[in-house]
Write a protein that holds these residues in place. Structure first.
Motif, PDB file in Angstrom:
ATOM      1  N   ASP A 130     -11.958  13.097   0.483  1.00 31.67           N
ATOM      2  CA  ASP A 130     -12.223  12.190  -0.626  1.00 31.67           C
ATOM      3  C   ASP A 130     -11.355  10.942  -0.514  1.00 31.67           C
ATOM      4  OD1 ASP A 130     -13.522  11.512  -3.063  1.00 31.67           O
ATOM      5  OD2 ASP A 130     -11.721  12.121  -4.182  1.00 31.67           O
ATOM      6  N   PHE A 131     -10.082  11.132  -0.171  1.00 37.24           N
ATOM      7  CA  PHE A 131      -9.170  10.005   0.029  1.00 37.24           C
ATOM      8  C   PHE A 131      -9.640   9.135   1.186  1.00 37.24           C
ATOM      9  CE2 PHE A 131      -5.540   8.043   2.110  1.00 37.24           C
ATOM     10  CZ  PHE A 131      -4.931   7.391   1.051  1.00 37.24           C
TER      11      PHE A 131
ATOM     12  N   GLY B 211     -19.412   4.874 -12.517  1.00 38.38           N
ATOM     13  CA  GLY B 211     -19.396   3.481 -12.092  1.00 38.38           C
ATOM     14  C   GLY B 211     -19.831   2.512 -13.181  1.00 38.38           C
TER      15      GLY B 211
ATOM     16  N   SER C 111       0.836  -1.193   0.000  1.00 35.97           N
ATOM     17  CA  SER C 111       0.000   0.000   0.000  1.00 35.97           C
ATOM     18  C   SER C 111       0.876   1.249   0.000  1.00 35.97           C
ATOM     19  CB  SER C 111      -0.924   0.000   1.213  1.00 35.97           C
ATOM     20  OG  SER C 111      -0.174  -0.101   2.385  1.00 35.97           O
TER      21      SER C 111
ATOM     22  N   GLU D 247     -15.730  16.384   7.848  1.00 31.73           N
ATOM     23  CA  GLU D 247     -16.320  16.615   6.543  1.00 31.73           C
ATOM     24  C   GLU D 247     -17.238  17.828   6.652  1.00 31.73           C
ATOM     25  OE1 GLU D 247     -19.177  14.185   3.499  1.00 31.73           O
ATOM     26  OE2 GLU D 247     -17.845  13.061   4.795  1.00 31.73           O
TER      27      GLU D 247
ATOM     28  N   GLN E 286      -8.343  15.759  -9.673  1.00 30.37           N
ATOM     29  CA  GLN E 286      -9.019  16.130  -8.435  1.00 30.37           C
ATOM     30  C   GLN E 286      -9.763  17.455  -8.559  1.00 30.37           C
ATOM     31  OE1 GLN E 286      -9.490  14.683  -5.392  1.00 30.37           O
ATOM     32  NE2 GLN E 286      -8.700  12.826  -6.322  1.00 30.37           N
TER      33      GLN E 286
ATOM     34  N   TYR F  63     -13.360   7.342 -19.196  1.00 25.44           N
ATOM     35  CA  TYR F  63     -12.809   8.249 -18.191  1.00 25.44           C
ATOM     36  C   TYR F  63     -11.403   8.733 -18.536  1.00 25.44           C
ATOM     37  CZ  TYR F  63     -11.712  10.317 -13.697  1.00 25.44           C
ATOM     38  OH  TYR F  63     -11.353  11.197 -12.714  1.00 25.44           O
TER      39      TYR F  63
ATOM     40  N   GLY G 261      -9.846   0.248   2.700  1.00 22.30           N
ATOM     41  CA  GLY G 261      -8.946  -0.745   2.112  1.00 22.30           C
ATOM     42  C   GLY G 261      -7.600  -0.782   2.795  1.00 22.30           C
TER      43      GLY G 261
ATOM     44  N   LYS H 229     -12.887  17.283 -11.329  1.00 18.71           N
ATOM     45  CA  LYS H 229     -13.595  16.010 -11.296  1.00 18.71           C
ATOM     46  C   LYS H 229     -15.008  16.110 -11.871  1.00 18.71           C
ATOM     47  CE  LYS H 229     -12.682  13.367  -7.969  1.00 18.71           C
ATOM     48  NZ  LYS H 229     -12.488  12.709  -6.689  1.00 18.71           N
TER      49      LYS H 229
ATOM     50  N   LYS I  57     -12.639   8.675   2.341  1.00 17.99           N
ATOM     51  CA  LYS I  57     -13.834   7.924   1.965  1.00 17.99           C
ATOM     52  C   LYS I  57     -13.499   6.723   1.091  1.00 17.99           C
ATOM     53  CE  LYS I  57     -17.204  11.670   1.875  1.00 17.99           C
ATOM     54  NZ  LYS I  57     -18.029  12.487   0.971  1.00 17.99           N
ATOM     55  N   LYS I  58     -12.608   6.940   0.121  1.00 15.10           N
ATOM     56  CA  LYS I  58     -12.347   5.895  -0.863  1.00 15.10           C
ATOM     57  C   LYS I  58     -11.276   4.898  -0.440  1.00 15.10           C
ATOM     58  CE  LYS I  58     -13.702   8.538  -4.889  1.00 15.10           C
ATOM     59  NZ  LYS I  58     -13.267   9.157  -6.133  1.00 15.10           N
ATOM     60  N   LYS I  59     -10.186   5.366   0.110  1.00 15.99           N
ATOM     61  CA  LYS I  59      -9.022   4.504   0.307  1.00 15.99           C
ATOM     62  C   LYS I  59      -8.822   3.996   1.729  1.00 15.99           C
ATOM     63  CE  LYS I  59      -7.568   5.251  -3.907  1.00 15.99           C
ATOM     64  NZ  LYS I  59      -7.379   4.253  -4.910  1.00 15.99           N
TER      65      LYS I  59
END
Length: 136
Positions: A95-96, A49, A20, A128, A34, A57, A103, A37, A98-100
């Motif tokens: 944003d990071f 999606g 990672s 947020e 970014q 994209y 994981g 977007k 939320k997404k990463k």
């Protein structure tokens, strides 16, 4: 016992898992992605999606970059250097997160379990706008 034996004898290709990346080096392309977007999503003309969105994209991002002036590209490069040296703005960090973050946390927990037999509990929180989001 058999699981361990099979795990230790699997091919080298499947053993190596991509590490990672916590310290990210920003590029001008990532900065433009970014900052613009919404424009990129709108120009793809597909639902985020969906298969067509994923197909279009990268080409749409390349087209947006091609439409920028040299000054804008230079500014994006300077912003990338600044974000790499310090930190990106709070909106990009959210944003990071939320997404990463889920994981990365799962990756950490599974590595600790495999290497040390440890179970861990991770509580994550980030700000947020005017509220604090907590995941546990």
């Amino acid at each position: 016992m058999y699981r361990d034996w099979l795990y230790n004898r699997r091919s080298e290709k499947t053993r190596k898992k991509k590490a990672s990346k916590l310290g990210q080096k920003w590029t001008s392309r990532m900065v433009i992605e970014q900052l613009r977007k919404e424009e990129i999503i709108e120009k793809t003309g597909a639902m985020p999606g969906s298969k067509t969105f994923i197909e279009r994209y990268q080409t749409t991002l390349t087209a947006v970059m091609a439409g920028l002036s040299k000054e804008e590209l230079e500014e994006a490069q300077n912003t990338a250097i600044e974000w790499s040296a310090k930190t990106p703005p709070a909106a990009v960090q959210v944003d990071f997160a939320k997404k990463k973050a889920p994981g990365l946390m799962k990756d950490l927990a599974s590595k600790l379990w495999k290497q040390a037999g440890m179970r861990i509990f991770i509580l994550s929180a980030w700000k947020e706008e005017d509220e604090v989001r907590i995941n546990g």
